[in-house]
Scaffold this motif. Sequence first.
Motif, PDB file in Angstrom:
ATOM      1  N   ILE A  91      16.386 -63.239  43.453  1.00  8.46           N
ATOM      2  CA  ILE A  91      16.756 -63.263  42.036  1.00  8.46           C
ATOM      3  C   ILE A  91      17.518 -61.999  41.648  1.00  8.46           C
ATOM      4  O   ILE A  91      18.605 -62.059  41.064  1.00  8.46           O
ATOM      5  N   VAL A  92      16.947 -60.841  41.969  1.00 12.31           N
ATOM      6  CA  VAL A  92      17.593 -59.581  41.583  1.00 12.31           C
ATOM      7  C   VAL A  92      18.941 -59.438  42.279  1.00 12.31           C
ATOM      8  O   VAL A  92      19.924 -58.984  41.679  1.00 12.31           O
ATOM      9  N   ALA A  93      19.012 -59.850  43.531  1.00  8.10           N
ATOM     10  CA  ALA A  93      20.282 -59.759  44.269  1.00  8.10           C
ATOM     11  C   ALA A  93      21.356 -60.621  43.612  1.00  8.10           C
ATOM     12  O   ALA A  93      22.515 -60.199  43.480  1.00  8.10           O
ATOM     13  N   SER A  94      20.981 -61.824  43.187  1.00  5.54           N
ATOM     14  CA  SER A  94      21.960 -62.724  42.566  1.00  5.54           C
ATOM     15  C   SER A  94      22.465 -62.172  41.241  1.00  5.54           C
ATOM     16  O   SER A  94      23.669 -62.157  40.966  1.00  5.54           O
ATOM     17  N   VAL A  95      21.536 -61.701  40.415  1.00  7.86           N
ATOM     18  CA  VAL A  95      21.915 -61.186  39.098  1.00  7.86           C
ATOM     19  C   VAL A  95      22.729 -59.907  39.227  1.00  7.86           C
ATOM     20  O   VAL A  95      23.771 -59.741  38.577  1.00  7.86           O
ATOM     21  N   SER A  96      22.268 -58.996  40.075  1.00  6.30           N
ATOM     22  CA  SER A  96      22.996 -57.737  40.238  1.00  6.30           C
ATOM     23  C   SER A  96      24.373 -57.979  40.841  1.00  6.30           C
ATOM     24  O   SER A  96      25.321 -57.228  40.572  1.00  6.30           O
ATOM     25  N   GLY A  97      24.501 -59.045  41.638  1.00  2.00           N
ATOM     26  CA  GLY A  97      25.806 -59.392  42.190  1.00  2.00           C
ATOM     27  C   GLY A  97      26.791 -59.786  41.104  1.00  2.00           C
ATOM     28  O   GLY A  97      27.966 -59.400  41.140  1.00  2.00           O
ATOM     29  N   ILE A  98      26.314 -60.543  40.112  1.00  5.83           N
ATOM     30  CA  ILE A  98      27.178 -60.922  38.984  1.00  5.83           C
ATOM     31  C   ILE A  98      27.597 -59.684  38.206  1.00  5.83           C
ATOM     32  O   ILE A  98      28.766 -59.532  37.827  1.00  5.83           O
ATOM     33  N   PHE A  99      26.653 -58.784  37.983  1.00  6.05           N
ATOM     34  CA  PHE A  99      26.996 -57.545  37.280  1.00  6.05           C
ATOM     35  C   PHE A  99      28.029 -56.743  38.071  1.00  6.05           C
ATOM     36  O   PHE A  99      29.007 -56.234  37.511  1.00  6.05           O
ATOM     37  N   SER A 100      27.823 -56.631  39.367  1.00  6.30           N
ATOM     38  CA  SER A 100      28.744 -55.862  40.202  1.00  6.30           C
ATOM     39  C   SER A 100      30.146 -56.460  40.191  1.00  6.30           C
ATOM     40  O   SER A 100      31.145 -55.741  40.053  1.00  6.30           O
ATOM     41  N   GLU A 101      30.227 -57.781  40.312  1.00  7.99           N
ATOM     42  CA  GLU A 101      31.529 -58.454  40.330  1.00  7.99           C
ATOM     43  C   GLU A 101      32.294 -58.268  39.025  1.00  7.99           C
ATOM     44  O   GLU A 101      33.529 -58.373  39.000  1.00  7.99           O
ATOM     45  N   ASN A 102      31.573 -57.986  37.943  1.00  6.21           N
ATOM     46  CA  ASN A 102      32.205 -57.833  36.630  1.00  6.21           C
ATOM     47  C   ASN A 102      32.238 -56.378  36.159  1.00  6.21           C
ATOM     48  O   ASN A 102      32.408 -56.110  34.966  1.00  6.21           O
ATOM     49  N   SER A 103      32.091 -55.439  37.110  1.00  9.41           N
ATOM     50  CA  SER A 103      32.182 -53.994  36.822  1.00  9.41           C
ATOM     51  C   SER A 103      31.184 -53.557  35.757  1.00  9.41           C
ATOM     52  O   SER A 103      31.499 -52.767  34.864  1.00  9.41           O
ATOM     53  N   ILE A 104      29.974 -54.072  35.864  1.00 11.99           N
ATOM     54  CA  ILE A 104      28.913 -53.752  34.909  1.00 11.99           C
ATOM     55  C   ILE A 104      27.869 -52.884  35.604  1.00 11.99           C
ATOM     56  O   ILE A 104      27.340 -53.257  36.659  1.00 11.99           O
ATOM     57  N   ASN A 105      27.577 -51.738  35.006  1.00 12.18           N
ATOM     58  CA  ASN A 105      26.596 -50.831  35.585  1.00 12.18           C
ATOM     59  C   ASN A 105      25.198 -51.135  35.054  1.00 12.18           C
ATOM     60  O   ASN A 105      25.004 -51.324  33.851  1.00 12.18           O
ATOM     61  N   ILE A 106      24.228 -51.194  35.963  1.00 13.57           N
ATOM     62  CA  ILE A 106      22.830 -51.391  35.572  1.00 13.57           C
ATOM     63  C   ILE A 106      22.222 -50.039  35.223  1.00 13.57           C
ATOM     64  O   ILE A 106      22.231 -49.113  36.029  1.00 13.57           O
ATOM     65  N   GLU A 107      21.702 -49.936  34.003  1.00 15.54           N
ATOM     66  CA  GLU A 107      21.110 -48.686  33.525  1.00 15.54           C
ATOM     67  C   GLU A 107      19.599 -48.638  33.752  1.00 15.54           C
ATOM     68  O   GLU A 107      19.044 -47.591  34.041  1.00 15.54           O
ATOM     69  N   ASN A 108      18.947 -49.788  33.590  1.00 16.18           N
ATOM     70  CA  ASN A 108      17.486 -49.803  33.681  1.00 16.18           C
ATOM     71  C   ASN A 108      17.015 -51.225  33.960  1.00 16.18           C
ATOM     72  O   ASN A 108      17.608 -52.188  33.468  1.00 16.18           O
ATOM     73  N   ILE A 109      15.966 -51.358  34.752  1.00 11.81           N
ATOM     74  CA  ILE A 109      15.339 -52.657  35.014  1.00 11.81           C
ATOM     75  C   ILE A 109      13.845 -52.518  34.758  1.00 11.81           C
ATOM     76  O   ILE A 109      13.207 -51.580  35.242  1.00 11.81           O
ATOM     77  N   LYS A 110      13.300 -53.451  33.995  1.00 16.74           N
ATOM     78  CA  LYS A 110      11.867 -53.408  33.689  1.00 16.74           C
ATOM     79  C   LYS A 110      11.274 -54.803  33.823  1.00 16.74           C
ATOM     80  O   LYS A 110      11.777 -55.758  33.238  1.00 16.74           O
ATOM     81  N   MET A 111      10.222 -54.925  34.609  1.00 14.96           N
ATOM     82  CA  MET A 111       9.505 -56.185  34.744  1.00 14.96           C
ATOM     83  C   MET A 111       8.519 -56.314  33.586  1.00 14.96           C
ATOM     84  O   MET A 111       7.726 -55.406  33.335  1.00 14.96           O
ATOM     85  N   ILE A 112       8.573 -57.435  32.848  1.00 12.00           N
ATOM     86  CA  ILE A 112       7.645 -57.608  31.726  1.00 12.00           C
ATOM     87  C   ILE A 112       6.664 -58.751  31.962  1.00 12.00           C
ATOM     88  O   ILE A 112       5.739 -58.941  31.169  1.00 12.00           O
ATOM     89  N   ALA A 113       6.851 -59.510  33.028  1.00 10.94           N
ATOM     90  CA  ALA A 113       5.880 -60.544  33.401  1.00 10.94           C
ATOM     91  C   ALA A 113       5.962 -60.743  34.903  1.00 10.94           C
ATOM     92  O   ALA A 113       7.048 -60.752  35.482  1.00 10.94           O
ATOM     93  N   ARG A 114       4.799 -60.908  35.528  1.00 15.13           N
ATOM     94  CA  ARG A 114       4.775 -61.047  36.984  1.00 15.13           C
ATOM     95  C   ARG A 114       3.683 -62.018  37.375  1.00 15.13           C
ATOM     96  O   ARG A 114       2.526 -61.861  37.002  1.00 15.13           O
ATOM     97  N   GLY A 115       4.038 -63.033  38.122  1.00 13.00           N
ATOM     98  CA  GLY A 115       3.105 -64.051  38.575  1.00 13.00           C
ATOM     99  C   GLY A 115       3.926 -65.176  39.173  1.00 13.00           C
ATOM    100  O   GLY A 115       4.967 -64.944  39.790  1.00 13.00           O
ATOM    101  N   GLU A 116       3.461 -66.413  38.991  1.00 13.24           N
ATOM    102  CA  GLU A 116       4.270 -67.543  39.447  1.00 13.24           C
ATOM    103  C   GLU A 116       5.607 -67.546  38.715  1.00 13.24           C
ATOM    104  O   GLU A 116       6.648 -67.876  39.275  1.00 13.24           O
TER     105      GLU A 116
END
Length: 387
Positions: free
Chosen positions: A106-131
């Motif tokens: 999931i993170v690889a796919s999303v970050s790939g879209i950001f990278s392809e569009n010259s978008i820098n990731i500033e912060n990542i925060k998990m707010i729910a974790r489970g299934e």
Amino acid sequence: MEELYVISAVGKDKPGLVHSVTRVLANLRINIVDVEARAVRGHFTMFLVVDLGTSDCSHADMMAAIEPVGANFNLGLRVEPYETGRRIVNKRLMLFTLMGKDKPGIVASVSGIFSENSINIENIKMIARGEYIAMEITVDTSDVDDIAALRKIFYEFSEKTGLDVSLRKFDRFQKPRRVVIFDCDSTIIQGEIIDELADVAGVGADVKAMTAQAMNGDLDFQDAVRKRVSLLKGLTVDQLETLTKSIHLTPGTEDLISTLHFMGYKVGVISGGFSFFTDYLKERLGLDYVFANELEIVDGRVTGRIKGDIIDAERKGEILIQIAQLENITKDQIVAVGDGANDRFMLENAGLAIAFSPKEILKEYSDGMITTDNLSGLRYFLGIPDD
């Protein structure tokens, strides 16, 4: 004169880490210009920007003083000269929220879209974790010319993967959301009430065809309401009451509204449907606001007419602004959720606009989209973490 360095520290979390590092700097009269620290699942990370120019010590002196702290706490310490980047005031920050069933990549796919569009990731925060997982990603879109086109890319990603997404302006000084407004039919309840009434009246096929056209924006909504309601002439109040007992809420609706009320939100419905049914939902769900069309009923039977003005797309947008005025808040503090063309002005006027299993026409008016038939995920678009 400033002499800036970046100190990074990584290791297992334990009490005293921050104090041990910053005490050394304070003793050397080295000023901390910026700091960020976080503990994640028992591990600790910290980044400090420090100004050696406020101290009489050298870089070598600082290293000699700080290295024993790293050894004592088994911290990985790194010190390097600060390189000027884009200052936050010059960034166009946006908040991207993603939620759905967890799976690798999931993170690889999303970050790939950001990278392809010259978008820098500033912060990542998990707010729910489970299934099911949910995460917030703050990104700098300063180099993106067309945010609508970017949002379309993520909507296509959402439909392909089944992951729900939103992309909206990030403003650290933004006033908190206070009100959540829903459409009714095909949003907080499953299906369209008018179609079910039509089945009872024996005119289901004709009414359903007009409903589909109206929700897709292919038929004037007011004309569609009048024509469909005229076909309901003769239905009895008993038949309407029987139908209220068979209303199926969209999964997650009751828990979501309960959570919103617990968090202090006001919750309402603005519907192009009928007050006979939204009044029932108001009592069942404890809604604070309900606006809907009123069926004219004489001698216990539907006359085939609407009482008063019809609530169409424009009127929905106006009512949302009225609610903001009643609550003494700005419209940016209102969240709107809908599914069809009739919701477009309601979403356009809201501070956060979420399209729920939407018709294609509504996507361009939204900040985010929920593709699953479950409303509970809306909480993550509001930044409400799991308990």
